[in-house]
Design a protein around this motif. Structure first.
Motif, PDB file in Angstrom:
ATOM      1  N   VAL A  16       0.830  -1.213   0.000  1.00 24.83           N
ATOM      2  CA  VAL A  16       0.000   0.000   0.000  1.00 24.83           C
ATOM      3  C   VAL A  16       0.863   1.261   0.000  1.00 24.83           C
ATOM      4  O   VAL A  16       1.764   1.418   0.826  1.00 24.83           O
ATOM      5  CB  VAL A  16      -0.913   0.020   1.254  1.00 24.83           C
ATOM      6  CG1 VAL A  16      -1.931   1.153   1.153  1.00 24.83           C
ATOM      7  CG2 VAL A  16      -1.639  -1.304   1.430  1.00 24.83           C
ATOM      8  N   VAL A  17       0.563   2.155  -0.927  1.00 22.46           N
ATOM      9  CA  VAL A  17       1.218   3.470  -0.959  1.00 22.46           C
ATOM     10  C   VAL A  17       0.156   4.484  -0.543  1.00 22.46           C
ATOM     11  O   VAL A  17      -0.865   4.627  -1.223  1.00 22.46           O
ATOM     12  CB  VAL A  17       1.746   3.809  -2.373  1.00 22.46           C
ATOM     13  CG1 VAL A  17       2.456   5.166  -2.367  1.00 22.46           C
ATOM     14  CG2 VAL A  17       2.677   2.722  -2.880  1.00 22.46           C
ATOM     15  N   LEU A  18       0.392   5.157   0.578  1.00 26.76           N
ATOM     16  CA  LEU A  18      -0.584   6.134   1.061  1.00 26.76           C
ATOM     17  C   LEU A  18      -0.003   7.541   0.914  1.00 26.76           C
ATOM     18  O   LEU A  18       1.114   7.802   1.363  1.00 26.76           O
ATOM     19  CB  LEU A  18      -0.929   5.861   2.526  1.00 26.76           C
ATOM     20  CG  LEU A  18      -1.633   4.527   2.799  1.00 26.76           C
ATOM     21  CD1 LEU A  18      -1.665   4.230   4.286  1.00 26.76           C
ATOM     22  CD2 LEU A  18      -3.045   4.529   2.231  1.00 26.76           C
ATOM     23  N   ASN A  19      -0.750   8.424   0.294  1.00 27.21           N
ATOM     24  CA  ASN A  19      -0.264   9.797   0.120  1.00 27.21           C
ATOM     25  C   ASN A  19      -0.594  10.673   1.307  1.00 27.21           C
ATOM     26  O   ASN A  19      -0.038  11.750   1.467  1.00 27.21           O
ATOM     27  CB  ASN A  19      -0.843  10.399  -1.167  1.00 27.21           C
ATOM     28  CG  ASN A  19      -0.285   9.667  -2.372  1.00 27.21           C
ATOM     29  OD1 ASN A  19       0.937   9.541  -2.514  1.00 27.21           O
ATOM     30  ND2 ASN A  19      -1.150   9.130  -3.207  1.00 27.21           N
ATOM     31  N   ILE A 159       2.811  -8.830 -10.027  1.00 25.26           N
ATOM     32  CA  ILE A 159       1.856  -9.929  -9.832  1.00 25.26           C
ATOM     33  C   ILE A 159       0.444  -9.317  -9.783  1.00 25.26           C
ATOM     34  O   ILE A 159       0.261  -8.230  -9.240  1.00 25.26           O
ATOM     35  CB  ILE A 159       2.189 -10.712  -8.539  1.00 25.26           C
ATOM     36  CG1 ILE A 159       3.583 -11.339  -8.684  1.00 25.26           C
ATOM     37  CG2 ILE A 159       1.136 -11.774  -8.248  1.00 25.26           C
ATOM     38  CD1 ILE A 159       4.099 -12.010  -7.441  1.00 25.26           C
ATOM     39  N   ASN A 160      -0.508 -10.009 -10.364  1.00 17.71           N
ATOM     40  CA  ASN A 160      -1.866  -9.453 -10.379  1.00 17.71           C
ATOM     41  C   ASN A 160      -2.916 -10.558 -10.245  1.00 17.71           C
ATOM     42  O   ASN A 160      -2.562 -11.722 -10.015  1.00 17.71           O
ATOM     43  CB  ASN A 160      -2.100  -8.635 -11.660  1.00 17.71           C
ATOM     44  CG  ASN A 160      -1.864  -9.487 -12.905  1.00 17.71           C
ATOM     45  OD1 ASN A 160      -2.228 -10.662 -12.949  1.00 17.71           O
ATOM     46  ND2 ASN A 160      -1.239  -8.900 -13.914  1.00 17.71           N
ATOM     47  N   TRP A 180      -2.071  -4.759  -6.673  1.00 17.84           N
ATOM     48  CA  TRP A 180      -3.219  -4.737  -7.587  1.00 17.84           C
ATOM     49  C   TRP A 180      -4.551  -4.549  -6.878  1.00 17.84           C
ATOM     50  O   TRP A 180      -5.467  -3.957  -7.436  1.00 17.84           O
ATOM     51  CB  TRP A 180      -3.214  -5.985  -8.493  1.00 17.84           C
ATOM     52  CG  TRP A 180      -3.775  -7.246  -7.883  1.00 17.84           C
ATOM     53  CD1 TRP A 180      -5.071  -7.662  -7.928  1.00 17.84           C
ATOM     54  CD2 TRP A 180      -3.053  -8.264  -7.156  1.00 17.84           C
ATOM     55  NE1 TRP A 180      -5.195  -8.870  -7.274  1.00 17.84           N
ATOM     56  CE2 TRP A 180      -3.986  -9.263  -6.794  1.00 17.84           C
ATOM     57  CE3 TRP A 180      -1.715  -8.436  -6.768  1.00 17.84           C
ATOM     58  CZ2 TRP A 180      -3.632 -10.408  -6.074  1.00 17.84           C
ATOM     59  CZ3 TRP A 180      -1.352  -9.573  -6.048  1.00 17.84           C
ATOM     60  CH2 TRP A 180      -2.303 -10.534  -5.710  1.00 17.84           C
ATOM     61  N   MET A 181      -4.675  -5.030  -5.637  1.00 15.48           N
ATOM     62  CA  MET A 181      -5.972  -4.925  -4.951  1.00 15.48           C
ATOM     63  C   MET A 181      -6.104  -3.629  -4.145  1.00 15.48           C
ATOM     64  O   MET A 181      -7.111  -3.406  -3.481  1.00 15.48           O
ATOM     65  CB  MET A 181      -6.210  -6.159  -4.055  1.00 15.48           C
ATOM     66  CG  MET A 181      -5.444  -6.174  -2.755  1.00 15.48           C
ATOM     67  SD  MET A 181      -3.655  -6.027  -2.960  1.00 15.48           S
ATOM     68  CE  MET A 181      -3.199  -7.650  -3.489  1.00 15.48           C
ATOM     69  N   THR A 182      -5.076  -2.779  -4.190  1.00 12.97           N
ATOM     70  CA  THR A 182      -5.123  -1.557  -3.378  1.00 12.97           C
ATOM     71  C   THR A 182      -5.490  -0.324  -4.209  1.00 12.97           C
ATOM     72  O   THR A 182      -5.566   0.774  -3.683  1.00 12.97           O
ATOM     73  CB  THR A 182      -3.761  -1.285  -2.691  1.00 12.97           C
ATOM     74  OG1 THR A 182      -2.820  -0.889  -3.703  1.00 12.97           O
ATOM     75  CG2 THR A 182      -3.236  -2.495  -1.960  1.00 12.97           C
ATOM     76  N   VAL A 190     -12.492  -3.353  -1.598  1.00 10.80           N
ATOM     77  CA  VAL A 190     -13.244  -4.402  -0.882  1.00 10.80           C
ATOM     78  C   VAL A 190     -13.576  -5.551  -1.849  1.00 10.80           C
ATOM     79  O   VAL A 190     -13.344  -6.725  -1.539  1.00 10.80           O
ATOM     80  CB  VAL A 190     -14.543  -3.826  -0.250  1.00 10.80           C
ATOM     81  CG1 VAL A 190     -15.376  -4.955   0.367  1.00 10.80           C
ATOM     82  CG2 VAL A 190     -14.225  -2.766   0.798  1.00 10.80           C
ATOM     83  N   ALA A 191     -14.059  -5.194  -3.039  1.00 11.96           N
ATOM     84  CA  ALA A 191     -14.470  -6.222  -4.005  1.00 11.96           C
ATOM     85  C   ALA A 191     -13.286  -7.086  -4.442  1.00 11.96           C
ATOM     86  O   ALA A 191     -13.381  -8.314  -4.488  1.00 11.96           O
ATOM     87  CB  ALA A 191     -15.126  -5.554  -5.214  1.00 11.96           C
ATOM     88  N   LYS A 192     -12.150  -6.432  -4.723  1.00  7.54           N
ATOM     89  CA  LYS A 192     -10.979  -7.205  -5.172  1.00  7.54           C
ATOM     90  C   LYS A 192     -10.461  -8.117  -4.060  1.00  7.54           C
ATOM     91  O   LYS A 192     -10.024  -9.240  -4.309  1.00  7.54           O
ATOM     92  CB  LYS A 192      -9.863  -6.255  -5.617  1.00  7.54           C
ATOM     93  CG  LYS A 192     -10.110  -5.682  -7.014  1.00  7.54           C
ATOM     94  CD  LYS A 192      -8.920  -4.871  -7.467  1.00  7.54           C
ATOM     95  CE  LYS A 192      -9.370  -3.579  -8.106  1.00  7.54           C
ATOM     96  NZ  LYS A 192      -8.318  -2.638  -8.379  1.00  7.54           N
TER      97      LYS A 192
END
Ligand code: 3PG
Length: 200
Positions: A16-19, A159-160, A180-182, A190-192
């Motif tokens: 996760v990359v959070l700004n 990876i995905n 990929w899910m973030t 949530v869906a991913k």
């Protein structure tokens, strides 16, 4: 439960990359709601330590670690914020020392046999293979695993949703990492994650 065992059980580690810390509820909250309560919060942005702290406050049952940790200062900040594990894109000797001093699992990044030998010589058995898709993907991991039978891998990078299950099918892979899910809205995250939860 041991942190590495927990990562093995969760099978997928979101990067996760959070700004801003204001994104914690959307992103980390999305992972938790999607039943993937684990995150590697990266030190690519200045708010990383603060975001780790806030994530742990809001989601005490989630497994929150730090990623892209490339020096001792970041590592100290991550551990002080409560990070339960530390990940690097490469092998950082000073980060390794800090983790050992605090008894926190360190997952160093490697891409070559020489780096694996260095990691083994310092007591590591689980390593992040990075960037996985560029450095040969599953085929490369299988070649490395044949030479280093005691090593287990956490491949990350490229990876995905189309490829992660193929990686997880190999028993030398404890889990895969990826972003990929973030991406996208809270609902999309949530869906991913729920899709991952159902697929693994
Ligand atoms: C990492 O830091 O591990 C990578 O940025 C994750 O790779 P990905 O964004 O290609 O999934």
């Amino acid at each position: 439960m041991d942190i590495i065992e927990k990562i093995h059980e969760l099978k997928v580690v979101p990067v996760v990359v959070l700004n801003s810390v204001d994104e914690v509820e959307d992103k980390i909250g999305g992972l938790v709601e999607g039943k993937l309560p684990v995150a590697e919060i990266t030190f690519r942005t200045a708010c990383a330590a603060e975001a780790i702290k806030k994530s742990i406050e809001l989601y005490p049952d989630a497994l929150i670690g730090a990623g892209t940790v490339i020096n001792a200062k970041q590592c100290e900040a991550a551990i002080k914020a409560g990070a339960k594990f530390i990940v690097s894109p490469g092998f950082a000797d000073d980060v390794d020392l800090v983790c050992k001093a605090h008894d926190i699992p360190y997952l160093p990044g490697i891409a070559t046999p020489t780096e694996i030998i260095h990691a083994i010589s310092l007591g590591h058995k689980i390593i992040k293979f990075f960037p996985a898709s560029i450095y040969g993907g599953l085929k490369a991991i299988k070649s490395l695993a044949a030479v280093f039978p005691d090593v287990k891998f956490l491949p990350t990078g490229g990876i995905n949703e189309d490829t992660y299950l193929e990686y997880l099918a190999f028993d030398k892979i404890i889990a895969v990492g990826g972003s990929w899910m973030t991406k996208g809205s809270h609902e999309e995250i949530v869906a991913k994650c729920l899709q991952i939860h159902e697929g693994k």
